[in-house]
Design an enzyme around this catalytic site. Structure first.
Site, PDB file in Angstrom:
ATOM      1  N   PRO A   9     -10.272  16.772  -9.570  1.00 52.90           N
ATOM      2  CA  PRO A   9      -9.898  15.879 -10.664  1.00 52.90           C
ATOM      3  C   PRO A   9      -8.888  14.812 -10.270  1.00 52.90           C
ATOM      4  O   PRO A   9      -7.964  15.070  -9.509  1.00 52.90           O
ATOM      5  CB  PRO A   9      -9.315  16.827 -11.721  1.00 52.90           C
ATOM      6  N   ASN A  10      -9.141  13.635 -10.802  1.00 52.99           N
ATOM      7  CA  ASN A  10      -8.284  12.459 -10.683  1.00 52.99           C
ATOM      8  C   ASN A  10      -8.274  11.814  -9.301  1.00 52.99           C
ATOM      9  O   ASN A  10      -7.661  10.767  -9.112  1.00 52.99           O
ATOM     10  CB  ASN A  10      -6.848  12.769 -11.140  1.00 52.99           C
ATOM     11  N   ARG A  17      -3.600   4.951  -8.592  1.00 50.77           N
ATOM     12  CA  ARG A  17      -2.603   5.773  -9.276  1.00 50.77           C
ATOM     13  C   ARG A  17      -1.458   6.152  -8.355  1.00 50.77           C
ATOM     14  O   ARG A  17      -1.667   6.466  -7.195  1.00 50.77           O
ATOM     15  CB  ARG A  17      -3.239   7.044  -9.843  1.00 50.77           C
ATOM     16  N   TYR A  22       0.475   8.947  -3.538  1.00 45.82           N
ATOM     17  CA  TYR A  22      -0.866   9.103  -2.960  1.00 45.82           C
ATOM     18  C   TYR A  22      -1.306   7.962  -2.053  1.00 45.82           C
ATOM     19  O   TYR A  22      -2.396   8.019  -1.491  1.00 45.82           O
ATOM     20  CB  TYR A  22      -1.886   9.286  -4.088  1.00 45.82           C
ATOM     21  N   ASN A  74     -10.155  19.207  -1.545  1.00 49.53           N
ATOM     22  CA  ASN A  74      -8.912  18.808  -2.186  1.00 49.53           C
ATOM     23  C   ASN A  74      -9.121  19.125  -3.661  1.00 49.53           C
ATOM     24  O   ASN A  74      -9.739  18.346  -4.381  1.00 49.53           O
ATOM     25  CB  ASN A  74      -8.614  17.328  -1.979  1.00 49.53           C
ATOM     26  N   ALA A  77      -5.488  19.177  -9.205  1.00 53.71           N
ATOM     27  CA  ALA A  77      -4.719  20.071 -10.081  1.00 53.71           C
ATOM     28  C   ALA A  77      -5.335  21.459 -10.196  1.00 53.71           C
ATOM     29  O   ALA A  77      -4.629  22.414 -10.535  1.00 53.71           O
ATOM     30  CB  ALA A  77      -4.568  19.444 -11.464  1.00 53.71           C
ATOM     31  N   ASP A  87     -12.802  32.213  -6.689  1.00 47.31           N
ATOM     32  CA  ASP A  87     -13.843  33.233  -6.644  1.00 47.31           C
ATOM     33  C   ASP A  87     -15.150  32.680  -6.082  1.00 47.31           C
ATOM     34  O   ASP A  87     -15.865  33.381  -5.355  1.00 47.31           O
ATOM     35  CB  ASP A  87     -14.073  33.825  -8.035  1.00 47.31           C
ATOM     36  N   GLU A  98      -8.194  23.571   2.928  1.00 46.88           N
ATOM     37  CA  GLU A  98      -7.554  23.004   1.741  1.00 46.88           C
ATOM     38  C   GLU A  98      -6.773  21.755   2.153  1.00 46.88           C
ATOM     39  O   GLU A  98      -6.035  21.781   3.141  1.00 46.88           O
ATOM     40  CB  GLU A  98      -6.607  24.052   1.137  1.00 46.88           C
ATOM     41  N   HIS A 100      -4.365  18.360   0.762  1.00 54.17           N
ATOM     42  CA  HIS A 100      -3.579  17.668  -0.271  1.00 54.17           C
ATOM     43  C   HIS A 100      -2.931  16.451   0.366  1.00 54.17           C
ATOM     44  O   HIS A 100      -2.329  16.567   1.441  1.00 54.17           O
ATOM     45  CB  HIS A 100      -2.496  18.575  -0.849  1.00 54.17           C
ATOM     46  N   ARG A 107       6.897  19.431  -4.209  1.00 54.07           N
ATOM     47  CA  ARG A 107       6.917  18.703  -5.489  1.00 54.07           C
ATOM     48  C   ARG A 107       7.399  19.625  -6.611  1.00 54.07           C
ATOM     49  O   ARG A 107       8.115  20.582  -6.352  1.00 54.07           O
ATOM     50  CB  ARG A 107       5.535  18.120  -5.765  1.00 54.07           C
TER      51      ARG A 107
END
Length: 146
Positions: A9-10, A17, A22, A74, A77, A87, A98, A100, A107
């Site tokens: 998301p986002n 943004r 970012y 990534n 949230a 799962d 993973e 980010h 943060r």
């Protein structure tokens, strides 16, 4: 070797943004650069972005039937909220990394908990968009068969 890149998301708003967190590179540029890098190593990168948790889960499940060997994710949230995505990743048993852009562990306190870090092959956090490239190159190095 076929690699699935999932952006949650986002992340479609990258480049628009919170540039101080970012950066100013948009998601399309990241995807194009990673597809080019994967191709240089004889691999195929399949990118997807969605704001919907169930679509991420569906893509993870579909990876079993589409010869995906590694997943780069990534989760945005969902990192801090989605046991369902965790799962799904455990269920398909496909190695994953993973990613980010920001250092989520430095943060706000609510971002310090990841439902994925303990089961990921590796975590790339706080390296900006270079974290994607580092994850891709490590995945290729570790899992590509000659």
């Amino acid at each position: 070797m076929k690699i699935l890149l999932i952006n949650g998301p986002n992340l479609n708003l990258l480049g628009k943004r919170e540039a101080d967190i970012y950066g100013d590179v948009d998601l399309e540029t990241i995807e194009v650069n990673l597809m080019r890098l994967a191709s240089l190593h004889g691999c195929e990168l399949v990118p997807i972005q969605t704001n919907a948790e169930h679509e991420i889960i569906d893509e993870i499940h579909l990876a079993l039937d589409t010869d995906i060997e590694v997943i780069l994710i990534n989760p945005g949230a969902f990192t801090h909220t989605s046991i369902a995505i965790r799962d799904a990743l455990l269920g398909v048993n496909i190695p994953f990394y993973e990613i980010h852009i920001s250092d989520v562990f430095a943060r706000e306190e609510f971002r310090h908990k990841s439902f994925f870090s303990d089961i990921a092959i590796n975590v790339f956090s706080g390296l900006g968009v270079e974290g994607y490239e580092k994850a891709l190159l490590e995945a290729i190095s570790k899992f590509k068969r000659s």
